[in-house]
Write a protein that holds these residues in place. Structure first.
Motif, mmCIF file in Angstrom:
data_model
loop_
_atom_site.group_PDB
_atom_site.id
_atom_site.type_symbol
_atom_site.label_atom_id
_atom_site.label_comp_id
_atom_site.label_asym_id
_atom_site.label_seq_id
_atom_site.Cartn_x
_atom_site.Cartn_y
_atom_site.Cartn_z
ATOM 1 N N ALA A 1 4.139 -1.074 -3.465
ATOM 2 C CA ALA A 1 5.189 -0.053 -3.464
ATOM 3 C C ALA A 1 4.745 1.187 -2.692
ATOM 4 O O ALA A 1 5.532 1.782 -1.945
ATOM 5 N N GLN A 2 3.486 1.589 -2.847
ATOM 6 C CA GLN A 2 2.969 2.744 -2.117
ATOM 7 C C GLN A 2 2.984 2.491 -0.611
ATOM 8 O O GLN A 2 3.375 3.364 0.169
ATOM 9 N N LYS A 3 2.555 1.322 -0.193
ATOM 10 C CA LYS A 3 2.550 0.977 1.236
ATOM 11 C C LYS A 3 3.972 0.930 1.787
ATOM 12 O O LYS A 3 4.231 1.392 2.897
ATOM 13 N N ALA A 4 4.910 0.363 1.026
ATOM 14 C CA ALA A 4 6.300 0.304 1.472
ATOM 15 C C ALA A 4 6.863 1.714 1.637
ATOM 16 O O ALA A 4 7.584 1.998 2.599
ATOM 17 N N LYS A 5 6.521 2.618 0.717
ATOM 18 C CA LYS A 5 6.977 4.011 0.796
ATOM 19 C C LYS A 5 6.404 4.685 2.041
ATOM 20 O O LYS A 5 7.118 5.397 2.757
ATOM 21 N N GLU A 6 5.105 4.460 2.310
ATOM 22 C CA GLU A 6 4.480 5.042 3.503
ATOM 23 C C GLU A 6 5.135 4.534 4.781
ATOM 24 O O GLU A 6 5.359 5.302 5.716
ATOM 25 N N ILE A 7 5.461 3.267 4.827
ATOM 26 C CA ILE A 7 6.092 2.694 6.018
ATOM 27 C C ILE A 7 7.482 3.276 6.208
ATOM 28 O O ILE A 7 7.877 3.621 7.325
ATOM 29 N N ARG A 8 8.255 3.388 5.124
ATOM 30 C CA ARG A 8 9.597 3.970 5.216
ATOM 31 C C ARG A 8 9.549 5.402 5.712
ATOM 32 O O ARG A 8 10.378 5.830 6.512
ATOM 33 N N GLU A 9 8.573 6.173 5.219
ATOM 34 C CA GLU A 9 8.466 7.588 5.592
ATOM 35 C C GLU A 9 7.757 7.786 6.921
ATOM 36 O O GLU A 9 7.775 8.881 7.468
ATOM 37 N N GLY A 10 7.106 6.748 7.409
ATOM 38 C CA GLY A 10 6.393 6.862 8.667
ATOM 39 C C GLY A 10 5.049 7.556 8.541
ATOM 40 O O GLY A 10 4.510 8.052 9.530
ATOM 41 N N THR A 11 4.509 7.630 7.341
ATOM 42 C CA THR A 11 3.221 8.299 7.122
ATOM 43 C C THR A 11 2.103 7.296 6.869
ATOM 44 O O THR A 11 1.103 7.633 6.265
ATOM 45 N N GLU A 12 2.276 6.107 7.373
ATOM 46 C CA GLU A 12 1.273 5.063 7.142
ATOM 47 C C GLU A 12 -0.036 5.439 7.830
ATOM 48 O O GLU A 12 -0.072 5.847 8.983
ATOM 49 N N THR A 13 -1.125 5.330 7.097
ATOM 50 C CA THR A 13 -2.444 5.638 7.649
ATOM 51 C C THR A 13 -3.219 4.346 7.834
ATOM 52 O O THR A 13 -3.118 3.421 7.030
ATOM 53 N N VAL A 14 -3.996 4.318 8.888
ATOM 54 C CA VAL A 14 -4.814 3.154 9.158
ATOM 55 C C VAL A 14 -6.182 3.392 8.547
ATOM 56 O O VAL A 14 -6.846 4.387 8.841
ATOM 57 N N GLU A 15 -6.578 2.484 7.669
ATOM 58 C CA GLU A 15 -7.875 2.616 7.020
ATOM 59 C C GLU A 15 -8.955 2.117 7.967
ATOM 60 O O GLU A 15 -8.878 1.020 8.484
ATOM 61 N N LYS A 16 -9.970 2.945 8.171
ATOM 62 C CA LYS A 16 -11.036 2.572 9.092
ATOM 63 C C LYS A 16 -12.211 1.960 8.355
ATOM 64 O O LYS A 16 -13.046 1.327 8.974
ATOM 65 N N GLU A 17 -12.288 2.163 7.100
ATOM 66 C CA GLU A 17 -13.408 1.600 6.375
ATOM 67 C C GLU A 17 -13.099 0.171 5.938
ATOM 68 O O GLU A 17 -11.957 -0.178 5.667
ATOM 69 N N SER A 18 -14.103 -0.642 5.913
ATOM 70 C CA SER A 18 -13.946 -2.037 5.560
ATOM 71 C C SER A 18 -14.004 -2.204 4.057
ATOM 72 O O SER A 18 -14.764 -1.532 3.367
ATOM 73 N N THR A 19 -13.166 -3.081 3.536
ATOM 74 C CA THR A 19 -13.190 -3.370 2.095
ATOM 75 C C THR A 19 -13.879 -4.698 1.829
ATOM 76 O O THR A 19 -13.848 -5.191 0.729
ATOM 77 N N CYS A 20 -14.479 -5.256 2.859
ATOM 78 C CA CYS A 20 -15.175 -6.529 2.712
ATOM 79 C C CYS A 20 -16.560 -6.302 2.144
ATOM 80 O O CYS A 20 -17.287 -5.395 2.556
ATOM 81 N N SER A 21 -16.925 -7.100 1.163
ATOM 82 C CA SER A 21 -18.266 -6.995 0.626
ATOM 83 C C SER A 21 -18.909 -8.378 0.595
ATOM 84 O O SER A 21 -18.282 -9.361 0.207
ATOM 85 N N ILE A 22 -20.140 -8.410 1.039
ATOM 86 C CA ILE A 22 -20.877 -9.668 1.064
ATOM 87 C C ILE A 22 -21.913 -9.602 -0.046
ATOM 88 O O ILE A 22 -22.691 -8.671 -0.133
ATOM 89 N N MET A 23 -21.898 -10.612 -0.869
ATOM 90 C CA MET A 23 -22.832 -10.618 -2.007
ATOM 91 C C MET A 23 -23.943 -11.596 -1.778
ATOM 92 O O MET A 23 -23.868 -12.569 -1.189
#
Length: 165
Positions: free
Chosen positions: A143-165
């Protein structure tokens, strides 16, 4: 003189190539539903899976007996005949086999007389969601992402959420 014979040879080779391309497209047009023929490796893989120990064990567990895998082998052989030498009979045999396989898979769907199939979607298919559902889902990530897209305030995340164990 030698140049003339070279040019003639090149021209003959070009004409042969064009004739071969035309005959291939004509064969494709002659056989109806030739798009049903899968890659030959698929038939080979299906045969290998069907005859493997794991496949045989699964068949025995599900059906109480092992299945006949010869159709996969015939389809594989016919597919290679079709691809290598454009054998029309082999191509048609693969198409018939694919149609039979599809019919077997969809037989229960076509025989279903319990559920009535719709001609049109329901009248209220695009009605707004109930208030309780909107309230429940308002703080979700989607829902938060959909709201950002509708408002045009979508931010591109530069940090990776991938974790290697």
């Amino acid at each position: 003189m030698a140049q003339n014979s070279q040019e003639k040879s090149n021209l003959d080779h070009k004409e042969d190539k064009e004739a071969k391309a035309d005959s291939e497209t004509n064969i494709e047009e002659v056989i109806e539903d030739s798009w049903l023929i899968r890659d030959c490796e698929v038939y080979s893989d299906e045969y290998d899976e069907c005859t493997s120990f794991k496949g045989r064990f699964h068949q025995y567990f599900i059906y109480g007996e092992t299945l006949d895998c010869n159709q996969w082998k015939r389809d594989c052989d016919n597919c290679y005949k079709w691809v290598d030498s454009k054998d029309v009979k082999a191509g048609e045999a693969v198409i018939i086999s694919e149609k039979n396989r599809r019919m077997d898979r969809l037989r229960a769907h076509y025989r279903n007389d319990i559920w009535k199939k719709r001609d049109l979607p329901p009248d209220d298919w695009s009605a707004p969601l109930p208030e309780w559902m909107v309230k429940r889902d308002e703080n979700t990530y989607l829902a938060q992402k959909a709201k950002e897209i509708r408002e045009g305030t979508e931010t591109v995340e530069k940090e990776s959420t991938c974790s290697i164990m």
